[in-house]
Design a protein around this motif. Structure first.
Motif, PDB file in Angstrom:
ATOM      1  N   LEU A  64      28.044 125.839 -31.029  1.00  0.00           N
ATOM      2  CA  LEU A  64      28.330 125.783 -29.593  1.00  0.00           C
ATOM      3  C   LEU A  64      27.665 126.944 -28.857  1.00  0.00           C
ATOM      4  O   LEU A  64      27.112 126.764 -27.767  1.00  0.00           O
ATOM      5  CB  LEU A  64      29.845 125.797 -29.361  1.00  0.00           C
ATOM      6  N   TRP A  65      27.723 128.129 -29.451  1.00  0.00           N
ATOM      7  CA  TRP A  65      27.052 129.275 -28.840  1.00  0.00           C
ATOM      8  C   TRP A  65      25.539 129.041 -28.798  1.00  0.00           C
ATOM      9  O   TRP A  65      24.882 129.337 -27.792  1.00  0.00           O
ATOM     10  CB  TRP A  65      27.362 130.549 -29.615  1.00  0.00           C
ATOM     11  N   SER A  66      24.996 128.525 -29.882  1.00  0.00           N
ATOM     12  CA  SER A  66      23.558 128.266 -29.927  1.00  0.00           C
ATOM     13  C   SER A  66      23.158 127.238 -28.868  1.00  0.00           C
ATOM     14  O   SER A  66      22.130 127.393 -28.190  1.00  0.00           O
ATOM     15  CB  SER A  66      23.168 127.762 -31.322  1.00  0.00           C
ATOM     16  N   SER A  67      23.964 126.195 -28.720  1.00  0.00           N
ATOM     17  CA  SER A  67      23.667 125.181 -27.703  1.00  0.00           C
ATOM     18  C   SER A  67      23.676 125.794 -26.314  1.00  0.00           C
ATOM     19  O   SER A  67      22.769 125.553 -25.504  1.00  0.00           O
ATOM     20  CB  SER A  67      24.698 124.048 -27.785  1.00  0.00           C
ATOM     21  N   TYR A  68      24.682 126.610 -26.039  1.00  0.00           N
ATOM     22  CA  TYR A  68      24.774 127.211 -24.710  1.00  0.00           C
ATOM     23  C   TYR A  68      23.591 128.139 -24.423  1.00  0.00           C
ATOM     24  O   TYR A  68      22.964 128.044 -23.364  1.00  0.00           O
ATOM     25  CB  TYR A  68      26.086 127.987 -24.570  1.00  0.00           C
ATOM     26  N   THR A  69      23.282 129.024 -25.364  1.00  0.00           N
ATOM     27  CA  THR A  69      22.224 129.996 -25.104  1.00  0.00           C
ATOM     28  C   THR A  69      20.857 129.345 -24.973  1.00  0.00           C
ATOM     29  O   THR A  69      19.961 129.909 -24.331  1.00  0.00           O
ATOM     30  CB  THR A  69      22.174 131.057 -26.219  1.00  0.00           C
ATOM     31  N   ASN A  70      20.677 128.154 -25.576  1.00  0.00           N
ATOM     32  CA  ASN A  70      19.387 127.465 -25.471  1.00  0.00           C
ATOM     33  C   ASN A  70      19.334 126.483 -24.307  1.00  0.00           C
ATOM     34  O   ASN A  70      18.322 125.801 -24.129  1.00  0.00           O
ATOM     35  CB  ASN A  70      19.079 126.747 -26.783  1.00  0.00           C
ATOM     36  N   MET A  71      20.407 126.403 -23.523  1.00  0.00           N
ATOM     37  CA  MET A  71      20.372 125.618 -22.290  1.00  0.00           C
ATOM     38  C   MET A  71      19.706 126.461 -21.209  1.00  0.00           C
ATOM     39  O   MET A  71      20.349 127.064 -20.352  1.00  0.00           O
ATOM     40  CB  MET A  71      21.787 125.220 -21.868  1.00  0.00           C
ATOM     41  N   LEU A  72      18.390 126.503 -21.241  1.00  0.00           N
ATOM     42  CA  LEU A  72      17.648 127.390 -20.350  1.00  0.00           C
ATOM     43  C   LEU A  72      17.877 127.067 -18.887  1.00  0.00           C
ATOM     44  O   LEU A  72      17.747 127.931 -18.026  1.00  0.00           O
ATOM     45  CB  LEU A  72      16.155 127.323 -20.677  1.00  0.00           C
ATOM     46  N   PHE A  73      18.222 125.830 -18.591  1.00  0.00           N
ATOM     47  CA  PHE A  73      18.497 125.458 -17.204  1.00  0.00           C
ATOM     48  C   PHE A  73      19.768 126.147 -16.698  1.00  0.00           C
ATOM     49  O   PHE A  73      19.994 126.223 -15.480  1.00  0.00           O
ATOM     50  CB  PHE A  73      18.609 123.939 -17.057  1.00  0.00           C
ATOM     51  N   LEU A  74      20.601 126.655 -17.601  1.00  0.00           N
ATOM     52  CA  LEU A  74      21.798 127.411 -17.218  1.00  0.00           C
ATOM     53  C   LEU A  74      21.631 128.908 -17.433  1.00  0.00           C
ATOM     54  O   LEU A  74      22.190 129.709 -16.675  1.00  0.00           O
ATOM     55  CB  LEU A  74      23.010 126.935 -18.039  1.00  0.00           C
ATOM     56  N   THR A  75      20.880 129.291 -18.450  1.00  0.00           N
ATOM     57  CA  THR A  75      20.886 130.689 -18.896  1.00  0.00           C
ATOM     58  C   THR A  75      19.598 131.460 -18.625  1.00  0.00           C
ATOM     59  O   THR A  75      19.556 132.663 -18.890  1.00  0.00           O
ATOM     60  CB  THR A  75      21.161 130.741 -20.409  1.00  0.00           C
ATOM     61  N   ARG A  76      18.548 130.819 -18.107  1.00  0.00           N
ATOM     62  CA  ARG A  76      17.248 131.492 -18.055  1.00  0.00           C
ATOM     63  C   ARG A  76      17.292 132.792 -17.256  1.00  0.00           C
ATOM     64  O   ARG A  76      16.583 133.751 -17.586  1.00  0.00           O
ATOM     65  CB  ARG A  76      16.188 130.557 -17.468  1.00  0.00           C
ATOM     66  N   ASN A  77      18.119 132.864 -16.208  1.00  0.00           N
ATOM     67  CA  ASN A  77      18.173 134.078 -15.390  1.00  0.00           C
ATOM     68  C   ASN A  77      19.163 135.099 -15.930  1.00  0.00           C
ATOM     69  O   ASN A  77      19.292 136.193 -15.367  1.00  0.00           O
ATOM     70  CB  ASN A  77      18.532 133.727 -13.941  1.00  0.00           C
ATOM     71  N   ARG A  78      19.871 134.754 -16.989  1.00  0.00           N
ATOM     72  CA  ARG A  78      20.795 135.693 -17.629  1.00  0.00           C
ATOM     73  C   ARG A  78      20.240 136.228 -18.951  1.00  0.00           C
ATOM     74  O   ARG A  78      20.897 137.025 -19.610  1.00  0.00           O
ATOM     75  CB  ARG A  78      22.148 135.012 -17.890  1.00  0.00           C
ATOM     76  N   ARG A  79      19.054 135.762 -19.321  1.00  0.00           N
ATOM     77  CA  ARG A  79      18.462 136.219 -20.577  1.00  0.00           C
ATOM     78  C   ARG A  79      18.109 137.700 -20.495  1.00  0.00           C
ATOM     79  O   ARG A  79      17.591 138.169 -19.484  1.00  0.00           O
ATOM     80  CB  ARG A  79      17.217 135.395 -20.909  1.00  0.00           C
ATOM     81  N   ILE A  80      18.376 138.415 -21.564  1.00  0.00           N
ATOM     82  CA  ILE A  80      18.152 139.854 -21.586  1.00  0.00           C
ATOM     83  C   ILE A  80      16.717 140.149 -22.004  1.00  0.00           C
ATOM     84  O   ILE A  80      15.981 140.829 -21.293  1.00  0.00           O
ATOM     85  CB  ILE A  80      19.162 140.527 -22.547  1.00  0.00           C
ATOM     86  N   ILE A  81      16.330 139.653 -23.156  1.00  0.00           N
ATOM     87  CA  ILE A  81      14.938 139.741 -23.603  1.00  0.00           C
ATOM     88  C   ILE A  81      14.273 138.421 -23.232  1.00  0.00           C
ATOM     89  O   ILE A  81      14.689 137.361 -23.685  1.00  0.00           O
ATOM     90  CB  ILE A  81      14.856 139.994 -25.119  1.00  0.00           C
TER      91      ILE A  81
END
Length: 633
Positions: A64-81
């Motif tokens: 579930l964590w992997s699915s969320y973090t790879n949902m770039l349409f939701l997380t791209r602006n929260r990515r650290i690296i």
């Protein structure tokens, strides 16, 4: 030979390592079948069942964590690296779940050696919760901090053990499990002290065991997510919390700088040990504040679409490892069809074009967006306006963002849908983004696959944009082209476009029987196995039809869809494009890349310019794109 306990003892098993759960599964099944235990009794008495359930739940949390973090349409602006995760890192972390098997085996051994300690546990014990918390804070946290710091300060331990964990340039959920056997044995002790310590004191409970282990995994995933999800306002309102709970940014700083932020979950111990990175809270706040803003705009966008239900699961936010290999039908996909159908209906009703993946090429950001429509929907008359609207909105969005080139995939440029992109260019004449169908390079790829000594080819889909261009190009090479079409008018129109001296090489045929002596078939329209039977033995089927035709003939060979290998200096690419090999993209994708790299200012829509086929092909080779037959260096 590696250092002691640096390798996993079941490495040679590969994906068959899960047979190690066999004895546990066998014991549970034996209890149900032969001892006639009902599920409720089994749940309260069988430690085998609890270990299996706990292992499954741990895997689910990581998924579930992997699915969320790879949902770039939701997380791209929260990515650290911001760097992408490439195939090398994915392969290195492929067996990230080894620690779950290890912990399952250790728990089984403990239950066999000390069975009384885990029998007849109550569902809940408040004193047990407090005891577990005290043992975690008082023993596990300082123990992990000291050992972790020791692994960094001692060259032998770092080089032979901990360097594997730090070899991943971008922290991911799977990075949390990517470590040596020795490190996970130590982590087992860290987890085990609160769990077994509380049980030995007589305060154990089922909720304590499940709760502690699952929260432990949840927080490990949090730290390695590379997505900042902890709001900075939480620490501003309650400053003391920043010493009790780390953040993804906090742990990412440990991965990038490595000499600070050694704690397990509580930065308090870094503060006490004077190893707390001074940038931890400022960087976390900066990333949190930027979460609602638009990130870096891509320079190039490939606008894809879903092919079918099974292939819709071939994306990083479903199964990252599966999406990193060419798509093929697997048994486990069947169990995902029901949620896949629900997702399909939801996308049809509400979704807009969204970001799937990205990579970098020579310092420029390339992204793949997906129109939330499936292949069959492109053949439903009532759905066409909605699809065109989705494509149009994606083009306009790219234009606003400053994208230089947007390339249309397969059905998104269908002639009957939007005239190969002409509809959008004519409707919006002031577009700054260049719209490209990529068919010129697609034609070039197919034509360069045909041996130079071929004198005759059979062409289906002969009057399509691609079919027309291929026929006109081949006739100039004095290759006889048997053009399958029932429309004499269309055939004659194409024939008249050829130079007068070469028109004789274009021949209209209306039946597949006409190609029964031709061993080079170029398929631009779906053909059935029955129609394939007319091809003589030894025929090679080149194709530009989506989806590809069935490989029915065992005495013939079948080419893949037109594609090219991206340049060797591509960075952060970790997803395979449908059935393509790693690093290979469809020719229409590659055509857009070439258009961008060349800096061409024209739109490539509508009919193909046959005179540009060689020009585009040579430009592709100049920029380092290669035919699929070429292997990466």
């Amino acid at each position: 030979m590696g250092a002691p306990l640096s390798a996993w003892p079941w490495e040679y098993l590969g994906s068959f390592k899960y047979v190690l759960f066999g004895p546990l599964i066998g014991k549970v099944l034996y209890s149900i079948i032969h001892e006639k235990e009902d599920p409720l009794t089994l749940l309260t008495s069988s430690w085998c069942l609890h270990i299996l359930l706990l292992c499954i739940l741990r895997a689910v949390i990581h998924q579930l964590w992997s699915s969320y973090t790879n949902m770039l349409f939701l997380t791209r602006n929260r990515r650290i690296i911001q760097q992408g995760v490439d195939f090398k890192q994915i392969d290195k972390e492929w067996h990230w779940d080894n620690f779950i098997i290890l912990h399952g085996l250790i728990a089984s051994m403990v239950c066999c050696l000390v069975p009384s300690s885990l029998q007849n546990l109550p569902l809940w014990n408040t004193r047990g919760f407090i005891t577990t918390l005290v043992l975690h804070v008082g023993v596990s946290e300082p123990l992990y901090y000291w050992v972790h710091k020791r692994f960094h300060s001692n060259n032998y331990f770092f080089d032979n053990y901990h360097s594997l964990h730090h070899s991943s340039p971008v922290p991911q959920i799977s990075t949390a499990g990517n470590a040596t056997l020795l490190e996970h044995l130590i982590l087992s002790i860290t987890i085990g002290i609160p769990v077994f310590g509380t049980n030995l004191m007589g305060f154990g409970s089922v909720c304590m065991i499940y709760g502690y282990v699952l929260v432990f995994d949840f927080l490990r995933c949090l730290g390695h997510s590379n997505v900042e999800v902890v709001p900075h306002q939480l620490f501003e309102k309650k400053p003391f919390l920043r010493y009790l709970l780390y953040t993804p940014t906090y742990h990412s700083l440990h991965h990038t700088e490595m000499d600070t932020n050694f704690c397990l979950f509580m930065p308090l111990f870094d503060a006490l040990g004077k190893t707390l990175n001074a940038k931890s809270w400022g960087l976390q706040k900066e990333i949190s504040l930027n979460a609602g803003k638009n990130g870096k705009a891509p320079d190039f966008v490939f606008l894809a679409h879903v092919v079918d239900l099974s292939s819709s699961l071939h994306v990083p936010f479903v199964f990252r490892s599966f999406s990193s290999i060419p798509f093929s039908m697997r048994l486990f996909l069947v169990f995902c069809w029901l949620p896949g159908i629900v997702a399909m209906l939801a996308m049809w009703a509400w979704a807009k074009t969204f970001l799937i993946s990205f990579y970098n090429l020579r310092g420029r950001l390339h992204q793949t967006w997906a129109v939330p429509r499936y292949g069959f929907q492109y053949f439903l008359p009532f759905a066409l306006d909605g699809i065109n609207n989705q494509i149009e909105q994606a083009i306009l969005r790219a234009d606003r963002m400053g994208v230089k080139v947007i390339s249309l995939a397969a059905l998104n440029k269908n002639e009957g849908l939007n005239g190969g992109g002409t509809l959008f260019v004519n409707k919006h004449p002031d577009l700054r983004v260049r719209v490209v169908h990529g068919n010129t390079l697609t034609a070039a790829v197919i034509l360069n696959e045909i041996p130079k000594d071929v004198k005759e080819v059979f062409l289906s889909g002969a009057t399509s944009k691609l079919g027309r261009a291929i026929a006109l190009y081949l006739c100039r090479r004095k290759v006889r082209v048997l053009m399958l079409t029932l429309s004499t008018e269309r055939f004659q129109k194409i024939q008249k476009e050829a130079p007068a001296d070469y028109q004789q090489y274009l021949v209209q045929v209306t039946k597949y029987q006409a190609a029964q002596n031709c061993k080079t078939w170029i398929v631009g329209k779906w053909i059935t196995p029955r129609e394939q039977r007319w091809a003589p033995s030894g025929t090679h089927f080149h194709q530009f039809v989506v989806p590809p035709i069935l490989q029915f003939r065992k005495d013939c060979t079948y080419g893949d869809l037109a594609a090219m290998r991206l340049p060797d200096d591509v960075e952060g690419l970790g997803i395979c494009e449908y059935t393509m090999d790693r690093g290979v993209v469809h020719a229409c994708h590659a055509g857009g890349v070439v258009h961008y790299l060349e800096g061409w200012n024209h739109h490539e829509v509508g009919a193909l310019d046959v005179d540009r086929i060689d020009l585009v092909w040579n430009a592709a080779l100049k920029h380092g794109l290669k035919p699929v037959s070429s292997k990466p260096t």
